[in-house]
Design an enzyme around this catalytic site. Structure first.
Site, PDB file in Angstrom:
ATOM      1  CE  LYS A 111      -3.935   0.881   2.323  1.00  0.00           C
ATOM      2  NZ  LYS A 111      -4.966   1.061   1.299  1.00  0.00           N
TER       3      LYS A 111
HETATM    4  N1  PMP Z   1      -7.673  -2.853  -2.818  1.00  0.00           N
HETATM    5  C1  PMP Z   1      -7.127  -1.631  -2.748  1.00  0.00           C
HETATM    6  C2  PMP Z   1      -6.464  -1.070  -3.952  1.00  0.00           C
HETATM    7  C3  PMP Z   1      -7.178  -0.900  -1.541  1.00  0.00           C
HETATM    8  O1  PMP Z   1      -6.649   0.320  -1.477  1.00  0.00           O
HETATM    9  C4  PMP Z   1      -7.842  -1.448  -0.423  1.00  0.00           C
HETATM   10  C5  PMP Z   1      -7.942  -0.655   0.855  1.00  0.00           C
HETATM   11  N2  PMP Z   1      -6.861  -0.879   1.706  1.00  0.00           N
HETATM   12  C6  PMP Z   1      -8.395  -2.733  -0.542  1.00  0.00           C
HETATM   13  C7  PMP Z   1      -8.290  -3.402  -1.752  1.00  0.00           C
HETATM   14  C8  PMP Z   1      -9.074  -3.387   0.631  1.00  0.00           C
HETATM   15  O2  PMP Z   1      -8.147  -3.737   1.619  1.00  0.00           O
HETATM   16  P1  PMP Z   1      -8.558  -3.795   3.153  1.00  0.00           P
HETATM   17  O3  PMP Z   1      -9.735  -4.676   3.248  1.00  0.00           O
HETATM   18  O4  PMP Z   1      -7.364  -4.361   3.834  1.00  0.00           O
HETATM   19  O5  PMP Z   1      -8.841  -2.403   3.568  1.00  0.00           O
END
Ligand code: PMP
Length: 308
Positions: free
Chosen positions: A159
């Site tokens: 991320k």
């Molecule tokens: N895909 C992307 C590109 C994201 O930015 C996120 C948000 N973090 C997610 C999926 C979902 O991840 P999470 O459930 O860990 O928030």
């Protein structure tokens, strides 16, 4: 939804006033996107605020840093503690939490290794990311003309701040086109994820979601949904999906920390079978919220109580 200021932000280990949490305009991360971050949520439970899957978020924060060769000047335990402290200092039970590590002020030029690493943790009240109406009746989605960054361009398993320029292009295209959210394909044409959510579809009672190799983030909500769906007796298959799989699904939904579990009503102006929140989506959504609020014993392992 504009930001609602709260009292304190954690900056490099200290709680400072919201309005004092500032950086220099020549900070490296601002110019080159050299940062990594997390999105976390706390929910109110009978035992006070609980950070949902805190340790998993902290682990992913450190994995993102490792991929980008950022040595964080804090341990995972210190970051976890900082998250709890920041939630507690602001007296919030339900909130969104944003830990960020970025290359700071001191050096310019592309080599990020020369710039210091700063870490901040901010929290704020944040309602339904895709709207209350979206949570109830589903959102309208556009398959983006922008492709998700490939594993060998910008690793989607981290991320990293800069890669969200890719998501922002897709989000703007969707919003300006009159949609609520974008779904991005990879360079081979397979579905990856939304601009900030993982994607699920339901067909004949089976859940499908793209494999991580397609280029989606290893979402923590995705993992929670898979566990919940299996516990409810559904089969979950990780399978490469193409855009027409979305058009012809019985149900669809996004999963993400900000978006939570949000039904998809339409993709590219084609109504999904349920044309709203499908029954399996609703069951998973309700179970997810109950789990996050500490109402289901078997998911107590996902709770991180702020005051304990
Ligand atoms: N895909 C992307 C590109 C994201 O930015 C996120 C948000 N973090 C997610 C999926 C979902 O991840 P999470 O459930 O860990 O928030």
């Amino acid at each position: 939804m504009p930001l609602t200021p709260v009292e304190k932000i954690w900056m490099d280990g200290e709680l400072v006033a919201w309005e004092d949490a500032k950086i220099h305009v020549l900070s490296h991360g601002l110019h080159y996107g050299t940062g990594i971050f997390e999105g976390v949520r706390a929910y109110e439970t009978k035992r006070g605020a609980s950070v949902f899957r805190l340790d998993d978020h902290v682990r992913r924060f450190f994995r993102s840093a490792h991929i980008h060769q950022m040595e964080l000047p804090f341990s995972p335990e210190e970051i976890a503690q900082g998250i709890k402290e920041t939630v507690a200092a602001n007296g919030l039970a339900t909130c969104y939490i944003r830990p960020l590590a970025f290359r700071g002020y001191g050096e310019m030029g592309l080599n990020p290794l020369l710039a210091p690493v700063n870490v901040s943790i901010a929290v704020w009240p944040w309602g339904a990311y895709l709207g209350e109406e979206g949570l109830e009746n589903g959102v309208r989605v556009k398959v983006s003309s922008w492709k998700r960054n490939d594993h060998n361009m910008l690793p989607p398993s981290a991320k990293a701040s800069g890669q969200y320029v890719n998501s922002a292009l897709a989000k703007v295209e969707a919003i300006k086109g009159g949609y609520d959210e974008a779904v991005m394909l990879n360079i081979h044409g397979y579905v990856t994820d939304g601009s900030g959510e993982n994607v699920f579809i339901v067909r004949d009672g089976v859940l499908y979601t793209p494999p991580l190799s397609a280029g989606c983030l290893d979402g923590i909500t995705r993992d929670s949904v898979i566990a919940i769906a299996k516990d409810l007796g559904y089969e979950v298959r990780e399978k490469e999906l193409v855009r027409a799989d979305l058009y012809t699904a019985d149900e669809g939904f996004f999963s993400g920390t900000a978006a939570e579990v949000c039904p998809i009503r339409e993709v590219d102006d084609r109504a999904l079978g349920a044309n709203g929140r499908g029954p399996i989506t609703k069951e998973i959504q309700q179970t997810f919220f109950a789990a996050a609020r500490g109402e289901i014993d078997k998911y107590q392992r996902w709770l991180g109580f702020v005051n304990e």
